[in-house]
Design an enzyme around this catalytic site. Structure first.
Site, PDB file in Angstrom:
ATOM      1  N   ARG A 183      47.211  43.869  33.556  1.00 38.65           N
ATOM      2  CA  ARG A 183      46.695  43.246  34.785  1.00 38.65           C
ATOM      3  C   ARG A 183      47.676  42.207  35.314  1.00 38.65           C
ATOM      4  O   ARG A 183      48.222  41.407  34.566  1.00 38.65           O
ATOM      5  CB  ARG A 183      45.348  42.579  34.499  1.00 38.65           C
ATOM      6  CG  ARG A 183      44.853  41.721  35.652  1.00 38.65           C
ATOM      7  CD  ARG A 183      43.371  41.467  35.599  1.00 38.65           C
ATOM      8  NE  ARG A 183      42.936  40.715  34.450  1.00 38.65           N
ATOM      9  CZ  ARG A 183      41.656  40.463  34.173  1.00 38.65           C
ATOM     10  NH1 ARG A 183      40.705  40.947  34.965  1.00 38.65           N
ATOM     11  NH2 ARG A 183      41.323  39.772  33.117  1.00 38.65           N
TER      12      ARG A 183
ATOM     13  N   ARG B 204      47.564  36.583  33.619  1.00 36.91           N
ATOM     14  CA  ARG B 204      46.657  35.508  33.218  1.00 36.91           C
ATOM     15  C   ARG B 204      46.933  35.073  31.782  1.00 36.91           C
ATOM     16  O   ARG B 204      47.221  35.908  30.927  1.00 36.91           O
ATOM     17  CB  ARG B 204      45.212  36.004  33.325  1.00 36.91           C
ATOM     18  CG  ARG B 204      44.615  35.789  34.691  1.00 36.91           C
ATOM     19  CD  ARG B 204      43.302  36.450  34.877  1.00 36.91           C
ATOM     20  NE  ARG B 204      42.323  36.213  33.827  1.00 36.91           N
ATOM     21  CZ  ARG B 204      41.063  36.638  33.873  1.00 36.91           C
ATOM     22  NH1 ARG B 204      40.652  37.320  34.929  1.00 36.91           N
ATOM     23  NH2 ARG B 204      40.236  36.408  32.903  1.00 36.91           N
TER      24      ARG B 204
HETATM   25  P1  ADP Z   1      37.366  42.561  35.468  1.00 36.30           P
HETATM   26  O1  ADP Z   1      37.195  41.751  36.729  1.00 36.30           O
HETATM   27  O2  ADP Z   1      36.144  43.351  35.138  1.00 36.30           O
HETATM   28  O3  ADP Z   1      37.850  41.749  34.312  1.00 36.30           O
HETATM   29  P2  ADP Z   1      39.593  43.781  36.939  1.00 36.30           P
HETATM   30  O4  ADP Z   1      38.937  44.232  38.193  1.00 36.30           O
HETATM   31  O5  ADP Z   1      40.466  42.569  37.016  1.00 36.30           O
HETATM   32  O6  ADP Z   1      38.506  43.636  35.742  1.00 36.30           O
HETATM   33  O7  ADP Z   1      40.457  45.025  36.377  1.00 36.30           O
HETATM   34  C1  ADP Z   1      41.260  44.887  35.214  1.00 36.30           C
HETATM   35  C2  ADP Z   1      42.588  45.647  35.410  1.00 36.30           C
HETATM   36  O8  ADP Z   1      42.305  47.042  35.440  1.00 36.30           O
HETATM   37  C3  ADP Z   1      43.292  45.312  36.728  1.00 36.30           C
HETATM   38  O9  ADP Z   1      44.682  45.288  36.463  1.00 36.30           O
HETATM   39  C4  ADP Z   1      42.907  46.469  37.657  1.00 36.30           C
HETATM   40  O10 ADP Z   1      43.955  46.760  38.571  1.00 36.30           O
HETATM   41  C5  ADP Z   1      42.711  47.623  36.676  1.00 36.30           C
HETATM   42  N1  ADP Z   1      41.611  48.521  37.089  1.00 36.30           N
HETATM   43  C6  ADP Z   1      40.441  48.203  37.706  1.00 36.30           C
HETATM   44  N2  ADP Z   1      39.685  49.309  37.902  1.00 36.30           N
HETATM   45  C7  ADP Z   1      40.389  50.350  37.371  1.00 36.30           C
HETATM   46  C8  ADP Z   1      40.154  51.766  37.269  1.00 36.30           C
HETATM   47  N3  ADP Z   1      39.025  52.319  37.746  1.00 36.30           N
HETATM   48  N4  ADP Z   1      41.103  52.523  36.675  1.00 36.30           N
HETATM   49  C9  ADP Z   1      42.249  51.966  36.185  1.00 36.30           C
HETATM   50  N5  ADP Z   1      42.529  50.654  36.257  1.00 36.30           N
HETATM   51  C10 ADP Z   1      41.613  49.845  36.848  1.00 36.30           C
HETATM   52  P1  AMP Z   2      36.761  36.236  33.985  1.00 34.32           P
HETATM   53  O1  AMP Z   2      37.725  35.897  35.072  1.00 34.32           O
HETATM   54  O2  AMP Z   2      35.419  36.640  34.486  1.00 34.32           O
HETATM   55  O3  AMP Z   2      37.336  37.208  32.988  1.00 34.32           O
HETATM   56  O4  AMP Z   2      36.509  34.877  33.178  1.00 34.32           O
HETATM   57  C1  AMP Z   2      37.572  34.191  32.544  1.00 34.32           C
HETATM   58  C2  AMP Z   2      37.002  33.122  31.600  1.00 34.32           C
HETATM   59  O5  AMP Z   2      36.255  32.147  32.349  1.00 34.32           O
HETATM   60  C3  AMP Z   2      36.022  33.623  30.534  1.00 34.32           C
HETATM   61  O6  AMP Z   2      36.666  34.132  29.368  1.00 34.32           O
HETATM   62  C4  AMP Z   2      35.223  32.351  30.249  1.00 34.32           C
HETATM   63  O7  AMP Z   2      35.941  31.446  29.413  1.00 34.32           O
HETATM   64  C5  AMP Z   2      35.104  31.717  31.635  1.00 34.32           C
HETATM   65  N1  AMP Z   2      33.901  32.205  32.354  1.00 34.32           N
HETATM   66  C6  AMP Z   2      33.872  32.931  33.505  1.00 34.32           C
HETATM   67  N2  AMP Z   2      32.605  33.195  33.873  1.00 34.32           N
HETATM   68  C7  AMP Z   2      31.808  32.634  32.921  1.00 34.32           C
HETATM   69  C8  AMP Z   2      30.402  32.585  32.711  1.00 34.32           C
HETATM   70  N3  AMP Z   2      29.537  33.177  33.565  1.00 34.32           N
HETATM   71  N4  AMP Z   2      29.957  31.928  31.610  1.00 34.32           N
HETATM   72  C9  AMP Z   2      30.784  31.321  30.762  1.00 34.32           C
HETATM   73  N5  AMP Z   2      32.120  31.343  30.878  1.00 34.32           N
HETATM   74  C10 AMP Z   2      32.639  31.991  31.949  1.00 34.32           C
END
Ligand code: ADP
Ligand code: AMP
Length: 215
Positions: A127, A160
């Site tokens: 990502r 990240r």
């Molecule tokens: P989340 O918000 O659930 O943590 P993201 O939307 O950031 O996940 O997606 C994680 C990674 O996977 C990103 O790099 C995104 O571009 C990729 N990704 C998202 N959906 C798909 C998919 N359907 N197939 C392949 N890769 C995907």
């Molecule tokens: P995300 O971007 O959703 O993957 O969140 C990144 C990080 O933010 C997580 O691993 C948690 O440490 C914190 N975080 C985000 N949303 C929540 C939530 N609803 N409750 C607790 N921690 C959160």
């Protein structure tokens, strides 16, 4: 449309939330994005959250519930919203119900994105996010036209801090222990819809829209 996107880290919640927000013209509410901004700005909330986020554990419920309660009261949520990454615990889900009841609102649906565990690690390690506009990419599955550069604004693409393999494993454990029970929670409420998140990004989007239109 008042919607929750549920699923483990890397399931595609942020990717889909951005597209659905544009489609329905409603805001995406990502607690992760809000917390990362607070960390970057060095606010008291960011200072409190940073250690939990770096460790891959959850930020305390009272902090995130406060964020969402306040955000839902803003005018742009009047037509609806997409919650991305919230709720993540049963107490957060209970607090959301109370906050919505206070506003005289109800959730329309919870979409659960189903993705295999092995795929999640590959999605998270690959990502990349634009430092300037926040647009998401994947080095293999959704690559930018020019490596390291955002297609939308030309900004630098960064990884990240919590997308390193050790932290990813921890976040997936936390998901299983604390967030997975929410599927039963919303299943019992009769508003849970599962969507196969293993398909192409645009196919997942089409399936979510079909599900929401059919319900
Ligand atoms: P989340 O918000 O659930 O943590 P993201 O939307 O950031 O996940 O997606 C994680 C990674 O996977 C990103 O790099 C995104 O571009 C990729 N990704 C998202 N959906 C798909 C998919 N359907 N197939 C392949 N890769 C995907
Ligand atoms: P995300 O971007 O959703 O993957 O969140 C990144 C990080 O933010 C997580 O691993 C948690 O440490 C914190 N975080 C985000 N949303 C929540 C939530 N609803 N409750 C607790 N921690 C959160």
């Amino acid at each position: 449309m008042k919607l929750i996107l549920l699923g483990p880290p890397g399931a595609g919640k942020g990717t889909q939330a951005k597209m659905l927000a544009e489609y329905y013209q409603i805001p995406q509410i990502s607690t992760g994005d809000i917390l990362r901004t607070a960390v970057k700005d060095g606010t008291p909330m960011g200072v409190k959250a940073k250690g939990h986020m770096d460790a891959g554990s959850l930020v305390p419920d009272d902090v995130v519930v406060g964020i969402v309660r306040e955000r839902l009261q803003q005018a742009d949520c009047a037509k609806g919203f997409i919650l991305d990454g919230f709720p993540r615990t049963v107490p957060q889900a209970d607090a959301l119900q109370n906050a919505l009841a206070d506003l005289g609102k109800n959730l329309d649906a919870v979409i659960s994105l189903e993705v295999d565990l092995e795929a999640l690690v590959e999605r998270l390690t690959g990502r990349r996010t634009c430092r300037d506009c926040g647009k998401g990419f994947h080095v293999r599955f959704d690559p930018p036209a020019v490596a390291g550069k955002c297609d939308a604004c030309g900004g630098e693409l960064v990884q990240r801090d919590d997308d390193r393999e050790e932290t990813i494993r921890k976040r997936l454990d936390v998901y299983r222990a604390q967030t997975e029970p929410l599927a039963a929670y919303y299943g019992d409420a009769g508003i849970l819809h599962s969507v196969d998140g293993m398909q192409d990004i645009q196919v997942v989007k089409a399936n979510i829209l079909e599900t929401l239109t059919a319900k």
